[in-house]
Design an enzyme around this catalytic site. Sequence first.
Site, mmCIF file in Angstrom:
data_model
loop_
_atom_site.group_PDB
_atom_site.id
_atom_site.type_symbol
_atom_site.label_atom_id
_atom_site.label_comp_id
_atom_site.label_asym_id
_atom_site.label_seq_id
_atom_site.Cartn_x
_atom_site.Cartn_y
_atom_site.Cartn_z
ATOM 1 N N TYR A 141 0.865 -1.189 0.000
ATOM 2 C CA TYR A 141 0.000 0.000 0.000
ATOM 3 C C TYR A 141 0.892 1.226 0.000
ATOM 4 C CZ TYR A 141 -3.322 3.560 1.695
ATOM 5 O OH TYR A 141 -4.097 4.699 1.831
ATOM 6 N N ASP A 236 9.279 2.862 -1.298
ATOM 7 C CA ASP A 236 8.326 3.532 -0.420
ATOM 8 C C ASP A 236 8.754 3.204 1.014
ATOM 9 O OD1 ASP A 236 4.694 3.523 0.028
ATOM 10 O OD2 ASP A 236 6.342 4.319 1.230
ATOM 11 N N LYS A 264 5.712 9.435 8.064
ATOM 12 C CA LYS A 264 5.571 8.908 9.439
ATOM 13 C C LYS A 264 6.663 9.421 10.394
ATOM 14 C CE LYS A 264 2.903 5.010 7.754
ATOM 15 N NZ LYS A 264 1.577 4.787 8.338
HETATM 16 P P1 KE4 Z 1 -0.413 8.562 4.326
HETATM 17 O O1 KE4 Z 1 -0.995 9.240 3.100
HETATM 18 O O2 KE4 Z 1 -1.446 7.753 5.087
HETATM 19 O O3 KE4 Z 1 0.377 9.526 5.219
HETATM 20 O O4 KE4 Z 1 0.702 7.524 3.824
HETATM 21 C C1 KE4 Z 1 0.327 6.542 2.906
HETATM 22 C C2 KE4 Z 1 1.303 5.383 3.015
HETATM 23 C C3 KE4 Z 1 2.309 5.265 2.067
HETATM 24 N N1 KE4 Z 1 3.206 4.254 2.119
HETATM 25 C C4 KE4 Z 1 3.164 3.321 3.106
HETATM 26 C C5 KE4 Z 1 4.179 2.222 3.113
HETATM 27 C C6 KE4 Z 1 2.161 3.396 4.115
HETATM 28 O O5 KE4 Z 1 2.120 2.456 5.091
HETATM 29 C C7 KE4 Z 1 1.218 4.445 4.079
HETATM 30 C C8 KE4 Z 1 0.110 4.581 5.104
HETATM 31 N N2 KE4 Z 1 -0.010 3.513 6.039
HETATM 32 C C9 KE4 Z 1 -1.352 3.277 6.553
HETATM 33 C C10 KE4 Z 1 -1.412 1.960 7.328
HETATM 34 N N3 KE4 Z 1 -0.222 1.200 7.296
HETATM 35 C C11 KE4 Z 1 -1.795 4.444 7.401
HETATM 36 C C12 KE4 Z 1 -3.034 4.184 8.240
HETATM 37 C C13 KE4 Z 1 -4.299 4.624 7.550
HETATM 38 O O6 KE4 Z 1 -4.412 4.509 6.313
HETATM 39 O O7 KE4 Z 1 -5.194 5.074 8.297
#
Ligand code: KE4
Length: 424
Positions: A141, A236, A264
Amino acid sequence: MTNAELFEKAKKLMPGGVSSPVRAFKAVGGEPIIVSKAQGSRLWDVEGKEYIDFLMSWGPLILGHAHPRVVRAIEEQARRGLSYGITNEHEIKLAELVVDSMPSVQMVRFVSSGTEATMSAIRLARGYTGRKYIVKFDGCYHGHADSLLVSAGSGVATLGIPGTPGVPEEIASLTLVLPYNNPAALEEAFEKYGEQIACVIVEPVAGNMGVVLPREGFLERLRNLTLKYGALLIYDEVITNFRLSRGGAQAYFGIDPDITCMGKILGGGMPLGAYGGKREIMEKVAPEGPIYQAGTLSGNPFSMVAGIATLTQLFEENPYERLEKLTQRLTEGISRILSHKGIPHRINRIASMFTVFFTEEEVYDYETARRSDRELFGRFFRALLREGILIPPAQFEAWFLSTAHTEEDIDRALEKIERAVSSL
Ligand code: KE4
């Protein structure tokens, strides 16, 4: 108000009562909690119930909740303004910290989320190469940009299908979705589309199918094939940056990408993402180059000072060894408890992130992850929550530890996990 009363109100005002789907607890069942505050390794819901937190906001809080140094930095900056819309010195300071941490990142652009980082990196790769196809892996993801919300078509190395309504098949069909840890599928895709592939985007350690490690040689094959066909390799590292080591997964495995997406931990809990890479690539980004990307709050001093305080504290503490041991103490304890109850399980761990799968088989891709017992995971999650342990409310996520977690926390958590498992 109780959790349930507040959630009822939330559901009238926000789709699913949440700002992000996973928080509705649909994957695990039961009523979501509403958080009132958090400190260190602890978090309290609006009913005053205390939890030991292993979700840690999905990864940003490697220093724990409300670390004094981060809070102080934010308090001081608040009095100097939250956003200027003009460059501030903190952007330069944080850019320096990032560039000094990852040799493959010679220039960096700040954005406000991981999604923005990966979306921009894809556009940059397409603009830089002049090609239109991209490759991602099933179960990985990368945020919710259209070209990344694509499911695997039938069979291997076939063009993607929309992963959600709202993504036109014309866009989905430009994304190739391959099985993770499958070099043969990689070879086939490049033989078929090689010269048309702009980039491959990969979680160098997957966190979003649950934790899945790259098998020996997988990242190397990826690097060699992208070089051979002139495609860019995008890591990523939104989860793994500063989590696996100061230099993220690329330092841990010793294989550098062309572009790195960050987030993060980079923002220490404040809205922050970034993408960066070789100068000759990043120079194509506006206004230096023609590839457009912009953002009102990009580089805002508030997120910047939170990131600077987080990374500076992290690098001074250099806690990776201690976090490794503490996490091992927890995973070995959980495994002992589950084995004692005769519950088949696999725990995939690297550094201070891990996932518990309820399955007999090795979990090395999304197929094997999906074959784990998710109904049992739901019951496990709810039993832990009752005992005052918060873990990710979904099977395909990672548990995280922080420098705020102590050995006593781990031992208390294991007592609670023991009680929870006995009730299953
Ligand atoms: P954000 O747009 O949520 O800041 O980041 C997206 C993203 C991109 N790449 C990786 C490897 C990620 O894990 C994420 C976002 N992670 C999710 C759950 N693992 C965030 C939690 C959510 O979607 O509420």
